[in-house]
Design a protein around this motif. Structure first.
Motif, PDB file in Angstrom:
ATOM      1  N   GLU A  22       0.809  -1.111  -0.079  1.00 35.09           N
ATOM      2  CA  GLU A  22       0.176   0.123  -0.007  1.00 35.09           C
ATOM      3  C   GLU A  22       0.828   1.288   0.127  1.00 35.09           C
ATOM      4  O   GLU A  22       0.459   2.212  -0.599  1.00 35.09           O
ATOM      5  N   GLY A  23       1.873   1.080   0.864  1.00 36.34           N
ATOM      6  CA  GLY A  23       2.860   2.507   0.710  1.00 36.34           C
ATOM      7  C   GLY A  23       3.435   2.667  -0.718  1.00 36.34           C
ATOM      8  O   GLY A  23       3.632   3.842  -1.029  1.00 36.34           O
ATOM      9  N   ASP A  24       3.869   1.855  -1.510  1.00 37.72           N
ATOM     10  CA  ASP A  24       4.177   1.977  -2.890  1.00 37.72           C
ATOM     11  C   ASP A  24       3.035   2.591  -3.631  1.00 37.72           C
ATOM     12  O   ASP A  24       3.379   3.484  -4.439  1.00 37.72           O
ATOM     13  N   VAL A  25       2.050   2.004  -3.616  1.00 36.79           N
ATOM     14  CA  VAL A  25       0.907   2.276  -4.424  1.00 36.79           C
ATOM     15  C   VAL A  25       0.327   3.855  -4.118  1.00 36.79           C
ATOM     16  O   VAL A  25       0.280   4.740  -5.114  1.00 36.79           O
ATOM     17  N   ALA A  26       0.404   3.911  -2.904  1.00 36.85           N
ATOM     18  CA  ALA A  26      -0.071   5.386  -2.168  1.00 36.85           C
ATOM     19  C   ALA A  26       1.061   6.442  -2.782  1.00 36.85           C
ATOM     20  O   ALA A  26       0.931   7.514  -3.297  1.00 36.85           O
ATOM     21  N   ALA A  27       2.586   6.097  -2.886  1.00 34.61           N
ATOM     22  CA  ALA A  27       3.355   6.956  -3.438  1.00 34.61           C
ATOM     23  C   ALA A  27       3.402   7.048  -4.799  1.00 34.61           C
ATOM     24  O   ALA A  27       3.620   8.287  -5.230  1.00 34.61           O
ATOM     25  N   VAL A  28       2.896   6.186  -5.655  1.00 35.89           N
ATOM     26  CA  VAL A  28       2.483   6.257  -6.858  1.00 35.89           C
ATOM     27  C   VAL A  28       1.480   7.514  -7.388  1.00 35.89           C
ATOM     28  O   VAL A  28       1.746   8.295  -7.981  1.00 35.89           O
ATOM     29  N   TYR A  29       0.343   7.361  -6.354  1.00 31.48           N
ATOM     30  CA  TYR A  29      -0.607   8.335  -6.296  1.00 31.48           C
ATOM     31  C   TYR A  29      -0.092   9.733  -5.930  1.00 31.48           C
ATOM     32  O   TYR A  29      -0.521  10.562  -6.616  1.00 31.48           O
ATOM     33  N   ARG A  30       0.830   9.816  -4.962  1.00 31.74           N
ATOM     34  CA  ARG A  30       1.384  11.210  -4.405  1.00 31.74           C
ATOM     35  C   ARG A  30       2.231  11.673  -5.802  1.00 31.74           C
ATOM     36  O   ARG A  30       2.258  12.803  -5.962  1.00 31.74           O
ATOM     37  N   ASP A  31       2.945  10.727  -6.468  1.00 25.87           N
ATOM     38  CA  ASP A  31       3.846  11.111  -7.599  1.00 25.87           C
ATOM     39  C   ASP A  31       3.132  11.897  -8.790  1.00 25.87           C
ATOM     40  O   ASP A  31       3.262  12.625  -9.469  1.00 25.87           O
ATOM     41  N   GLN A  32       1.624  11.340  -8.777  1.00 27.51           N
ATOM     42  CA  GLN A  32       0.854  11.686  -9.911  1.00 27.51           C
ATOM     43  C   GLN A  32       0.105  13.115  -9.470  1.00 27.51           C
ATOM     44  O   GLN A  32      -0.678  13.482  -9.833  1.00 27.51           O
ATOM     45  N   GLY A  33       0.366  13.351  -8.186  1.00 24.12           N
ATOM     46  CA  GLY A  33      -0.405  14.742  -7.718  1.00 24.12           C
ATOM     47  C   GLY A  33      -1.611  14.577  -6.992  1.00 24.12           C
ATOM     48  O   GLY A  33      -2.538  15.333  -7.056  1.00 24.12           O
ATOM     49  N   LEU A  34      -1.801  13.383  -6.502  1.00 26.52           N
ATOM     50  CA  LEU A  34      -3.023  12.894  -5.860  1.00 26.52           C
ATOM     51  C   LEU A  34      -2.686  12.482  -4.474  1.00 26.52           C
ATOM     52  O   LEU A  34      -2.915  11.510  -4.038  1.00 26.52           O
ATOM     53  N   PRO A  35      -2.273  13.398  -3.581  1.00 25.81           N
ATOM     54  CA  PRO A  35      -1.940  13.030  -2.359  1.00 25.81           C
ATOM     55  C   PRO A  35      -2.900  12.368  -1.312  1.00 25.81           C
ATOM     56  O   PRO A  35      -2.756  11.688  -0.347  1.00 25.81           O
ATOM     57  N   GLU A  36      -4.203  12.965  -1.702  1.00 25.00           N
ATOM     58  CA  GLU A  36      -5.278  12.710  -0.769  1.00 25.00           C
ATOM     59  C   GLU A  36      -5.880  11.195  -1.172  1.00 25.00           C
ATOM     60  O   GLU A  36      -6.831  10.512  -0.435  1.00 25.00           O
ATOM     61  N   TYR A  37      -5.588  10.697  -2.414  1.00 20.97           N
ATOM     62  CA  TYR A  37      -6.075   9.459  -2.924  1.00 20.97           C
ATOM     63  C   TYR A  37      -5.559   8.243  -2.320  1.00 20.97           C
ATOM     64  O   TYR A  37      -4.158   7.942  -2.276  1.00 20.97           O
ATOM     65  N   ARG A  38      -6.237   7.313  -1.650  1.00 19.28           N
ATOM     66  CA  ARG A  38      -5.642   6.201  -0.844  1.00 19.28           C
ATOM     67  C   ARG A  38      -5.835   4.781  -1.751  1.00 19.28           C
ATOM     68  O   ARG A  38      -6.806   4.695  -2.629  1.00 19.28           O
ATOM     69  N   TRP A 114      -4.381   1.100 -11.734  1.00 19.31           N
ATOM     70  CA  TRP A 114      -4.697  -0.171 -11.519  1.00 19.31           C
ATOM     71  C   TRP A 114      -4.118  -1.286 -12.523  1.00 19.31           C
ATOM     72  O   TRP A 114      -3.500  -2.448 -12.022  1.00 19.31           O
ATOM     73  N   LYS A 115      -4.186  -1.092 -13.726  1.00 13.89           N
ATOM     74  CA  LYS A 115      -3.525  -1.960 -14.694  1.00 13.89           C
ATOM     75  C   LYS A 115      -1.952  -1.945 -14.533  1.00 13.89           C
ATOM     76  O   LYS A 115      -1.131  -3.018 -14.478  1.00 13.89           O
ATOM     77  N   ALA A 116      -1.075  -0.893 -14.213  1.00 12.98           N
ATOM     78  CA  ALA A 116       0.027  -1.025 -13.770  1.00 12.98           C
ATOM     79  C   ALA A 116       0.549  -1.749 -12.584  1.00 12.98           C
ATOM     80  O   ALA A 116       1.326  -2.424 -12.634  1.00 12.98           O
ATOM     81  N   THR A 117      -0.481  -1.432 -11.501  1.00 10.09           N
ATOM     82  CA  THR A 117      -0.258  -2.272 -10.248  1.00 10.09           C
ATOM     83  C   THR A 117      -0.506  -3.839 -10.624  1.00 10.09           C
ATOM     84  O   THR A 117       0.324  -4.544 -10.112  1.00 10.09           O
ATOM     85  N   ALA A 118      -1.530  -4.153 -11.450  1.00  8.78           N
ATOM     86  CA  ALA A 118      -1.513  -5.620 -11.699  1.00  8.78           C
ATOM     87  C   ALA A 118      -0.272  -6.088 -12.432  1.00  8.78           C
ATOM     88  O   ALA A 118       0.066  -7.413 -12.075  1.00  8.78           O
ATOM     89  N   ALA A 119       0.053  -5.283 -13.299  1.00  4.81           N
ATOM     90  CA  ALA A 119       1.463  -5.897 -14.199  1.00  4.81           C
ATOM     91  C   ALA A 119       2.564  -6.074 -13.133  1.00  4.81           C
ATOM     92  O   ALA A 119       3.402  -7.080 -13.082  1.00  4.81           O
TER      93      ALA A 119
END
Length: 157
Positions: A22-38, A114-119
């Protein structure tokens, strides 16, 4: 000093692995400018996008979590402006959770992640003796058949 949980402390180890994922996926969202997205929001978003507004009970069943977990996640998503709660026109006692325009605008980004995480999980699974998702599903099914509490009681007799 030991940096990994003891392999016999399964609960601690599961939480550790979940925190890493979860920490790594959350970091991806932060990197995309979505810090509030979990990361926990994505199953909710995907179900609501496909099914439309749902009650908390129906949402919980659709994503495979408890009513309490679905309610807490929906409340967090509401604070982030991603879902609304409204009365069900067919039953005013029931409240429905629906995606906001803000969440709908994020659907392409969420879908790509979601697709990138699945891969990425497929890459991880290639390094494991058994795919993680299959092992966890198998463990959940075994525990539904015979709960750990029952297994412990049998061993403590």
């Amino acid at each position: 000093m030991k940096t990994q949980p003891d392999s016999d402390a399964v609960g601690t180890l599961l939480r550790h692995v979940l925190d890493l994922l979860e920490g790594d996926v959350a970091a991806v969202y932060r990197d995309q400018g979505l810090p509030e997205y979990r990361p926990r929001f994505s199953p909710v978003v995907r179900v609501l996008a496909a099914e439309g507004p749902l009650s908390i009970r129906d949402l919980a069943a659709a994503i495979g979590v408890t009513h309490s977990a679905a309610s807490q996640t929906a409340a967090q998503m509401s604070r982030a402006g991603l879902v609304t709660h409204a009365s069900d026109p067919g039953d005013h006692r029931r409240r429905l959770v629906a995606l906001t325009p803000k969440a709908r605008a994020l659907l392409p980004r969420i879908s790509e992640e979601w697709k990138a995480t699945a891969a990425a999980m497929a890459d991880l699974d290639a390094e494991l003796s058994t795919p993680l998702g299959l092992l966890l599903k198998e463990a959940a099914e075994a525990l539904h058949r015979r709960p750990l509490r029952e297994r412990i009681a049998e061993r403590s007799r």
